[in-house]
Design an enzyme around this catalytic site. Structure first.
Site, PDB file in Angstrom:
ATOM      1  N   CYS A  82       0.705  -1.196  -0.495  1.00 44.19           N
ATOM      2  CA  CYS A  82       0.229   0.097  -0.260  1.00 44.19           C
ATOM      3  C   CYS A  82       1.351   1.760  -0.046  1.00 44.19           C
ATOM      4  O   CYS A  82       1.763   0.785   0.114  1.00 44.19           O
ATOM      5  CB  CYS A  82      -0.450  -0.003   1.131  1.00 44.19           C
ATOM      6  SG  CYS A  82      -0.362  -0.095   2.592  1.00 44.19           S
ATOM      7  N   TYR A 125      -5.556 -12.935  -5.308  1.00 41.94           N
ATOM      8  CA  TYR A 125      -4.879 -12.805  -4.022  1.00 41.94           C
ATOM      9  C   TYR A 125      -5.965 -13.317  -2.377  1.00 41.94           C
ATOM     10  O   TYR A 125      -7.315 -12.886  -2.776  1.00 41.94           O
ATOM     11  CB  TYR A 125      -4.959 -10.850  -3.730  1.00 41.94           C
ATOM     12  CG  TYR A 125      -4.853 -10.578  -2.634  1.00 41.94           C
ATOM     13  CD1 TYR A 125      -3.205 -11.378  -1.532  1.00 41.94           C
ATOM     14  CD2 TYR A 125      -5.166  -9.260  -1.769  1.00 41.94           C
ATOM     15  CE1 TYR A 125      -2.994 -10.449  -0.685  1.00 41.94           C
ATOM     16  CE2 TYR A 125      -4.409  -8.688  -1.155  1.00 41.94           C
ATOM     17  CZ  TYR A 125      -3.687  -8.737  -0.135  1.00 41.94           C
ATOM     18  OH  TYR A 125      -3.374  -8.931   1.260  1.00 41.94           O
ATOM     19  N   HIS A 162      -3.601 -11.874   3.834  1.00 44.59           N
ATOM     20  CA  HIS A 162      -3.939 -10.993   5.169  1.00 44.59           C
ATOM     21  C   HIS A 162      -5.384 -10.554   5.479  1.00 44.59           C
ATOM     22  O   HIS A 162      -5.013 -10.403   6.019  1.00 44.59           O
ATOM     23  CB  HIS A 162      -3.712  -9.960   4.557  1.00 44.59           C
ATOM     24  CG  HIS A 162      -1.887  -9.638   3.469  1.00 44.59           C
ATOM     25  ND1 HIS A 162      -1.398  -9.007   2.967  1.00 44.59           N
ATOM     26  CD2 HIS A 162      -0.697  -9.958   4.363  1.00 44.59           C
ATOM     27  CE1 HIS A 162      -0.093  -9.609   2.164  1.00 44.59           C
ATOM     28  NE2 HIS A 162       0.596  -9.658   3.831  1.00 44.59           N
ATOM     29  N   ASP A 164       2.780  -9.868   9.027  1.00 41.21           N
ATOM     30  CA  ASP A 164       3.403  -9.604   8.187  1.00 41.21           C
ATOM     31  C   ASP A 164       4.299  -8.938   8.125  1.00 41.21           C
ATOM     32  O   ASP A 164       5.333  -8.864   7.657  1.00 41.21           O
ATOM     33  CB  ASP A 164       1.868 -10.004   7.333  1.00 41.21           C
ATOM     34  CG  ASP A 164       3.113 -11.174   5.436  1.00 41.21           C
ATOM     35  OD1 ASP A 164       3.872 -11.971   5.582  1.00 41.21           O
ATOM     36  OD2 ASP A 164       3.150 -10.420   4.689  1.00 41.21           O
TER      37      ASP A 164
END
Ligand code: ADP
Ligand code: SF4
Length: 691
Positions: free
Chosen positions: A31, A172, A175, A267
């Site tokens: 991000c 994806y 997360h 993470d």
């Protein structure tokens, strides 16, 4: 073995389906807080990473449908064809420097409150929206038509991503913040049809999306799959054994496995709470499940460690987000054998705070991050000097060090005077605190650069004052003398000194960092700063055996560190160390042996015994030299002094990232075009008005 041959393995190409990465350095999706608001700034930033040698440079998450958007967070979007040009611009910048461009398609599902689109969120099971705050809304359960729609939207987005020029198009599920994770998870997926229940059923949507994407674009684009191997919540979340079974079911469908941990805070754990390579025990089993290349992240900044994880067969490619932010030229430096020039990430997660505060990414180590297009800054280049006038910098903290090295690289004659016998200012002090050792890299990188600059003279153990500055006779003077923690309680809650009875023992962070310890056994730490300092000091005091109480007017310890994803870890650590946390309480009076607090809601007061109080509040800028020089303005001409600038904490105390940025800004702007406060000094993009 020569330095070059030792790292050659990192420079080997890797085939990823139909494309080939030029080396093993892979900038995973991360991000930026820029997204759809700042597309050109973002394109330039990614382009600089490609220039720095990364083989693959990826986007952040790209929302591929308006029915799953995470307002107020600013990510990228690929909702329809009109979003293609801004993504194409990024791919062009990445390709211009010979890297492959990767795009991470994301459907946040039950993680998306949809405050912008106002669509009802959906997931495998209708449950409350699970974003970063407690949104008062729930998602609905997807029916079969919804699943068919989702597959169609994903396929359409993959085609658009290819049209935009991307070489790798992700499926994806990592997360714990998107629909694939929700389908895989026994917690979120409570379905009884063929998409729920058994491991095979929960993996069905993943298999379908991987197959759809391969069919749509797999002839020319690689299709990586990003999954979390473990949520670190025991059986409550997904665990390694289960995810390895899931990966086994689809092992050969994607072209690359990009494996991580969930949730994001596990993470991207900060260095205070996790070591480099903390993911290794979790990702080390994936390679034996598949013949496809595998990559993982671990805040890797050490090329030796990178070589070791490739040689050990844990990964084929080195996944990096933060190391690529701190040093976009890391791969080139390894290739050129310039390891000492690597600007190592310190693991502070200030970069993450850009996303959480919806502001353009910034980095403590790399002050040019996010400013490549906005201000035209470059992490490795800076324009040559435009005058012969030398510069005197007072103070070698982060601000002074950065100004000195950047001005030195411009070619100016620089004198850097530091009062202490070591470089680093606050960084030198703070890196001795529990968990903050890696922060010393802010000093180490700059010290290394200064050694190489014969035009920078460094004087340690040199305390200057206004008189010595005038005697020095330098036309430009930079005051970077930092700040001192206040001892009177003034901060956010108290804008005037806190009532303090004579004889009470009051200390500041500066006292503790100078190893002046409280007398007695019971210590109260008052946190009106709300970032890391108070919790680090409470931890330190607990480690030294003090009975420690942490008082904050906020709802939790170190509340601002939510933005660096550290709050939960900080609070847990304090509790584990036996620190008593008193939230929602104001400090109302300090007396010998007693501290009085009051409830922020009701005002109800309470008194507790405390031998000492540590005030973590505001700081006072150490701007005495600048103030005295301003008073002596009439002597400047005789002394040859033309300009005095105060930067960093000496101007206005803030984070280390602010100080480094201030040093860089001074160096970038010196002798540049005049900066008018009446004009916006950086580039920005404005929305195109629709007729
Ligand atoms: P910043 O974060 O703005 O860089 P720091 O507090 O980290 O600020 O660093 C300021 C540095 O300036 C410290 O190393 C301090 O020792 C040094 N310093 C402060 N006053 C003087 C002075 N009068 N002469 C020389 N160095 C000084
Ligand atoms: Fe690393 Fe901190 Fe920079 Fe993020 S902000 S890349 S954690 S140094």
């Amino acid at each position: 073995m020569s330095a070059e041959s030792r790292y050659d393995i990192l420079l080997e190409p890797v085939k990823i389906g139909p494309v080939t990465a030029r080396n093993r350095f892979y900038q995973v999706p991360h991000c930026t807080g820029m997204g759809y608001r700042d597309p050109t700034a973002l394109a330039h930033m990614r382009g600089v990473k490609a220039e720095g040698g990364w083989a693959v440079v990826c986007t952040e998450q790209v929302e591929f449908h308006w029915s799953a958007e995470i307002t107020p967070f600013i990510e990228l979007r690929l909702w329809d064809d009109r979003d293609i040009p801004m993504l194409a611009r990024m791919a062009e910048h990445i390709h211009a420097h010979g890297a492959l461009a990767g795009l991470e398609l994301c459907y946040n599902g039950l993680h998306s409150p949809n405050f912008y689109s106002r669509e009802v969120p959906m997931g495998p099971t209708g449950l409350p929206v699970a974003s970063f705050s407690y949104e008062p809304l729930q998602g609905r359960t997807m029916d079969k038509q919804d699943i068919r729609n989702l597959r169609r939207w994903h396929r359409a987005a993959a085609l658009r991503a290819r049209q935009a020029g991307f070489d790798l198009i992700y499926v994806y599920g990592g997360h714990a913040l998107n629909i694939l994770h929700h389908f895989l998870s026994h917690e979120f997926n409570q379905r009884t049809d063929e998409y729920g229940g058994s491991l095979e059923n929960r993996t069905r949507l993943l298999k379908e999306l991987l197959t759809d994407t391969r069919e749509a674009v797999g002839d020319t684009c690689a299709v990586p799959c990003r999954l979390s191997v473990d949520e670190l919540r025991g059986g409550a979340g997904l665990e390694k054994a289960e995810t390895e079974d899931m990966i086994g079911l689809v092992a050969e469908i994607p072209d690359l496995w990009d494996v991580c941990l969930a949730s994001w805070e596990n993470d991207s754990m900060s260095s205070r709470f996790g070591e480099e390579g903390g993911q290794e025990p979790f990702i080390s089993g994936v390679k034996k499940l598949t013949t496809k290349p595998v990559l993982g992240v671990g805040r890797y900044t050490s090329p030796d460690r990178m070589v070791s994880i490739v040689r050990k067969g844990i990964v084929d490619m080195i996944g990096c987000a933060r190391p690529s932010i701190a040093d976009p030229f890391l791969p080139n430096k390894v290739a050129e054998g310039r390891l000492e020039d690597i600007r190592e990430c310190i693991g502070c997660n200030i970069c993450v705070s850009g996303d959480f505060t919806m502001s353009p990414i910034r980095c403590t180590q790399n002050p040019t991050m996010g400013e490549e297009w906005r201000r035209g800054w470059h992490p490795e280049r800076i324009r040559p000097k435009e005058s012969e006038k030398p510069v005197l910098i007072v103070g070698a903290g982060p601000a002074g060090l950065e100004a000195a090295q950047a001005l030195g690289k411009r070619g100016y004659e620089v004198t850097l005077a530091e009062r202490e016998t070591e470089l680093g200012g606050r960084v030198a002090r703070e890196c001795r605190l529990p968990g903050l050792a890696a922060w010393g890299r802010v000093r180490d990188y700059r010290a290394e650069q200064l050694h190489k600059l014969p035009n920078v003279s460094l004087y340690l153990d040199s305390r200057l004052d206004a008189e010595t500055v005038l005697e020095f006779g330098c036309p430009r003077v930079v005051i970077a003398t930092g700040a001192r923690w206040r001892g009177d309680g003034v901060g956010r809650h108290w804008t005037a000194p806190v009532p303090l009875d004579g004889g009470a023992q009051v200390l500041t962070p500066d006292d503790l960092m100078a190893e002046r310890w409280p007398e007695g056994a019971r210590v109260t730490v008052w946190d009106d700063d709300h970032y890391y300092m108070a919790s680090v000091l409470a931890e330190l005091l607990a480690d030294r055996g003090y009975e420690t109480t942490y008082v904050t007017p906020a709802s939790e310890a170190s509340t601002w560190s939510r933005n660096t994803m550290e709050q939960h870890f900080a609070q847990a650590r304090l509790l584990e160390k036996g620190v008593r946390i008193e939230a929602f309480r104001n400090l109302s009076r300090i007396a010998p042996g007693v501290v009085a607090t009051s409830c922020v809601h009701t005002g109800q007061t309470d008194e507790a015994e405390a031998d000492a109080v540590v005030l973590v509040t505001a700081r006072t800028p150490a701007d005495e030299i600048a103030a005295e020089l301003a008073r002596q303005r009439e002597r400047w001409a005789d002394a040859g002094l033309e300009a005095v600038d105060t930067i960093g904490d000496a101007l206005a105390p803030a984070t280390i990232a602010h100080a480094v940025y201030a040093g860089r800004r001074y160096a970038e702007e010196l002798d540049g075009p005049p900066v008018s406060p009446d004009e916006v000094p950086f580039k920005r993009e404005l929305a195109e008005l629709i007729a």
